[in-house]
Design a protein around this motif. Structure first.
Motif, PDB file in Angstrom:
ATOM      1  N   TYR A  55       2.094   7.155   3.761  1.00 46.20           N
ATOM      2  CA  TYR A  55       1.988   5.834   4.387  1.00 46.20           C
ATOM      3  C   TYR A  55       2.459   4.792   3.373  1.00 46.20           C
ATOM      4  N   MET A  56       3.441   3.988   3.748  1.00 52.44           N
ATOM      5  CA  MET A  56       3.889   2.875   2.915  1.00 52.44           C
ATOM      6  C   MET A  56       3.750   1.623   3.754  1.00 52.44           C
ATOM      7  N   GLY A  57       3.057   0.592   3.224  1.00 55.94           N
ATOM      8  CA  GLY A  57       2.789  -0.562   4.064  1.00 55.94           C
ATOM      9  C   GLY A  57       2.679  -1.877   3.341  1.00 55.94           C
ATOM     10  N   PHE A  58       2.446  -2.902   4.150  1.00 55.14           N
ATOM     11  CA  PHE A  58       2.322  -4.284   3.718  1.00 55.14           C
ATOM     12  C   PHE A  58       1.089  -4.859   4.387  1.00 55.14           C
ATOM     13  N   ASN A  59       0.355  -5.725   3.677  1.00 54.08           N
ATOM     14  CA  ASN A  59      -0.824  -6.348   4.282  1.00 54.08           C
ATOM     15  C   ASN A  59      -0.937  -7.807   3.872  1.00 54.08           C
ATOM     16  N   PRO A 105       0.162   0.137  13.043  1.00 50.85           N
ATOM     17  CA  PRO A 105      -0.557  -1.104  12.738  1.00 50.85           C
ATOM     18  C   PRO A 105      -2.045  -0.819  12.526  1.00 50.85           C
ATOM     19  N   THR A 106      -2.660  -1.590  11.632  1.00 49.81           N
ATOM     20  CA  THR A 106      -4.107  -1.527  11.454  1.00 49.81           C
ATOM     21  C   THR A 106      -4.637  -2.958  11.335  1.00 49.81           C
ATOM     22  N   LEU A 107      -5.894  -3.126  11.632  1.00 53.65           N
ATOM     23  CA  LEU A 107      -6.558  -4.417  11.461  1.00 53.65           C
ATOM     24  C   LEU A 107      -7.940  -4.140  10.892  1.00 53.65           C
ATOM     25  N   GLN A 146     -14.005 -10.051   4.981  1.00 51.69           N
ATOM     26  CA  GLN A 146     -12.541  -9.974   4.860  1.00 51.69           C
ATOM     27  C   GLN A 146     -11.921  -9.485   6.154  1.00 51.69           C
ATOM     28  N   ILE A 147     -10.761 -10.041   6.474  1.00 52.57           N
ATOM     29  CA  ILE A 147      -9.930  -9.558   7.578  1.00 52.57           C
ATOM     30  C   ILE A 147      -8.574  -9.243   6.969  1.00 52.57           C
ATOM     31  N   GLN A 148      -8.000  -8.084   7.349  1.00 50.64           N
ATOM     32  CA  GLN A 148      -6.762  -7.645   6.707  1.00 50.64           C
ATOM     33  C   GLN A 148      -5.862  -6.907   7.693  1.00 50.64           C
ATOM     34  N   PRO A 149      -4.904  -7.607   8.316  1.00 55.74           N
ATOM     35  CA  PRO A 149      -3.912  -6.909   9.142  1.00 55.74           C
ATOM     36  C   PRO A 149      -2.905  -6.186   8.244  1.00 55.74           C
ATOM     37  N   GLU A 150      -2.504  -5.000   8.662  1.00 53.05           N
ATOM     38  CA  GLU A 150      -1.558  -4.190   7.896  1.00 53.05           C
ATOM     39  C   GLU A 150      -0.541  -3.561   8.842  1.00 53.05           C
ATOM     40  N   ILE A 151       0.620  -3.249   8.294  1.00 55.51           N
ATOM     41  CA  ILE A 151       1.608  -2.454   9.035  1.00 55.51           C
ATOM     42  C   ILE A 151       2.110  -1.369   8.083  1.00 55.51           C
ATOM     43  N   ASN A 177       0.846  -1.194   0.000  1.00 61.10           N
ATOM     44  CA  ASN A 177       0.000   0.000   0.000  1.00 61.10           C
ATOM     45  C   ASN A 177       0.879   1.241   0.000  1.00 61.10           C
ATOM     46  N   TYR A 178       0.446   2.249  -0.716  1.00 63.22           N
ATOM     47  CA  TYR A 178       1.013   3.589  -0.566  1.00 63.22           C
ATOM     48  C   TYR A 178      -0.152   4.567  -0.529  1.00 63.22           C
TER      49      TYR A 178
END
Length: 179
Positions: A91-95, A131-133, A109-114, A73-74
């Protein structure tokens, strides 16, 4: 007693030999045709705010009711109501995600992200891991062979102070393509 110990050792060793026999290698069950590609793209501007979101994802359809995958994600957010209250954040992240389709067209859907967040707010420099969930529910409108447009409502369960999703429920329009 000595004979009993020898018998027990013999049984243990012969039992382990049964399990250590060479077995035929099973063919890989990975099927490239079950890969799904998708994500989100967002662009909003006007007034005193600008938002850009690029979030591609790739996943695997395990069966017609379950898929899972990963994404990057960006996001860029700029809000300038006046020169003092300017906020500019990246914000630059991975999920990772898991998606369940209990019945068509419903999907959950469930999607943890950092995220790594950096930027400034009111002339204060910011740099944080966020962190997001995300938990979401919605529908997928089929388009062609296995793909479709996804209309989802999400909520960030963690609600970090610096979450890119703000407070409350938000919507997302995405896409999924299967080749």
């Amino acid at each position: 007693m000595k004979k009993l110990i020898i018998c027990v050792l013999y049984l243990l060793l012969s039992g382990s030999a049964c399990f250590s026999q060479v077995t035929e290698k099973q063919p890989s069950k990975f099927d490239v045709s079950k890969l799904e590609y998708g994500g989100n793209f967002g662009l909003s501007w006007g007034g005193d705010a600008t938002t850009i979101i690029i979030a591609p994802q790739v996943g695997y359809v395990f069966d017609p009711h379950f898929s899972g995958g990963v994404g990057i994600n960006y996001s860029y957010y700029n809000h300038s109501p006046d020169s003092y209250n300017r906020t500019s954040l990246n914000y630059m992240g991975f999920n990772v995600y898991g998606r369940v389709r209990p019945v068509n067209p419903i999907q959950l859907q469930i999607q943890p992200e950092i995220y790594r967040m950096w930027g400034s707010s009111r002339d204060l420099s910011l740099s944080k891991l966020v962190p997001t969930l995300l938990a979401g529910a919605g529908v997928i409108i089929p388009l062609g062979n296995g793909g479709g447009v996804s209309l989802m409502l999400y909520y960030d369960l963690l609600q970090s102070q610096y979450t890119p999703y703000r407070d409350g429920i938000f919507y997302s329009v995405g896409y999924t393509v299967q080749f």
